[in-house]
Design a protein around this motif. Sequence first.
Motif, mmCIF file in Angstrom:
data_model
loop_
_atom_site.group_PDB
_atom_site.id
_atom_site.type_symbol
_atom_site.label_atom_id
_atom_site.label_comp_id
_atom_site.label_asym_id
_atom_site.label_seq_id
_atom_site.Cartn_x
_atom_site.Cartn_y
_atom_site.Cartn_z
ATOM 1 N N SER A 29 -1.704 -2.616 7.930
ATOM 2 C CA SER A 29 -0.818 -1.541 7.465
ATOM 3 C C SER A 29 -0.344 -1.805 6.039
ATOM 4 O O SER A 29 -0.266 -0.898 5.197
ATOM 5 N N LYS A 32 -3.042 -1.026 3.703
ATOM 6 C CA LYS A 32 -3.152 0.421 3.522
ATOM 7 C C LYS A 32 -2.047 0.954 2.614
ATOM 8 O O LYS A 32 -2.270 1.800 1.751
ATOM 9 N N ILE A 33 -0.820 0.406 2.853
ATOM 10 C CA ILE A 33 0.316 0.831 2.037
ATOM 11 C C ILE A 33 0.103 0.441 0.579
ATOM 12 O O ILE A 33 0.347 1.229 -0.349
ATOM 13 N N SER A 35 -2.773 -0.176 -0.880
ATOM 14 C CA SER A 35 -3.861 0.638 -1.418
ATOM 15 C C SER A 35 -3.365 2.032 -1.805
ATOM 16 O O SER A 35 -3.713 2.574 -2.851
ATOM 17 N N THR A 36 -2.511 2.563 -0.875
ATOM 18 C CA THR A 36 -1.949 3.889 -1.154
ATOM 19 C C THR A 36 -1.069 3.856 -2.392
ATOM 20 O O THR A 36 -1.117 4.758 -3.250
ATOM 21 N N ASN A 37 -0.256 2.799 -2.510
ATOM 22 C CA ASN A 37 0.625 2.674 -3.678
ATOM 23 C C ASN A 37 -0.169 2.514 -4.972
ATOM 24 O O ASN A 37 0.197 3.047 -6.024
ATOM 25 N N LYS A 39 -3.177 3.678 -5.477
ATOM 26 C CA LYS A 39 -3.715 5.004 -5.810
ATOM 27 C C LYS A 39 -2.643 5.892 -6.427
ATOM 28 O O LYS A 39 -2.904 6.647 -7.363
ATOM 29 N N LEU A 40 -1.410 5.789 -5.851
ATOM 30 C CA LEU A 40 -0.305 6.574 -6.408
ATOM 31 C C LEU A 40 -0.022 6.173 -7.859
ATOM 32 O O LEU A 40 0.212 7.028 -8.728
ATOM 33 N N ASN A 43 -2.734 7.526 -9.994
ATOM 34 C CA ASN A 43 -2.514 8.958 -10.209
ATOM 35 C C ASN A 43 -1.392 9.209 -11.215
ATOM 36 O O ASN A 43 -1.482 10.102 -12.064
#
Length: 233
Positions: A29, A32-33, A35-37, A39-40, A43
């Motif tokens: 998790s 994933k968090i 990785s998501t951060n 990507k954020l 962006n």
Amino acid sequence: MSEAHLLIAAIIIVLVMSFIITMLVLNDSAKKIISTNIKLLENQNTLLEENKIQRSELEEQRSELEEQKEMIETLQRQQEELAEQLRLSTMDEVTLLREQTHQHRENIIQTADMSDEVLMAWIDQKMDETRLFTDSNLTLKTMAKSLGLTQRRLGGLFKSNERYSSLGDYLNEKRFLLACRLLREEPHWTIEAVGAEAGFGGRRTFQTEVKRRLGITPLQYRQSQTLIDKSEK
């Protein structure tokens, strides 16, 4: 080993396995968090770059608009200046025409009762003042208009004149006299320049007129005058 010990061992194993599984789940998790951060963040960086580019483009557009505004203001000022110059020029032309009309009216009144001899002297004076004869395209019509005389009066004056056979003869004499003075006073001028300034249409016409009156060419006349000036010194 007693059953109690086995039970405790089993519980410990279960707890350890649960802990390990929980840690693995939490780690996944977390990845994933993260990785998501990431990507954020990517962006956000992309958006920041795009915003930076847009700001730069907006600055360029603003600068361009300022330049266009300055150009428009400059053009407006130039148009206003041209309009003012045109207005003043028009006023000057109107004033000049009024003055010419007034002068012509006075000339007509002044010359109405003149004898041919007096009128000829008056024309001589006006021609010397204005150098109207230096216009190689001068005609009876334009000369009469410039002097404020009728063509009939001016034409009749030269027809009855004993000294000049025609208007052309009179004009050529005036041009000849001026050319001779220029040949003496302007030694650095070319023969063509002297002839053109005096009103002769071309070098050949000038040469012919001087030779007819003096028997020598304009260049020979200038050389003779130079020798005379040197001898007098």
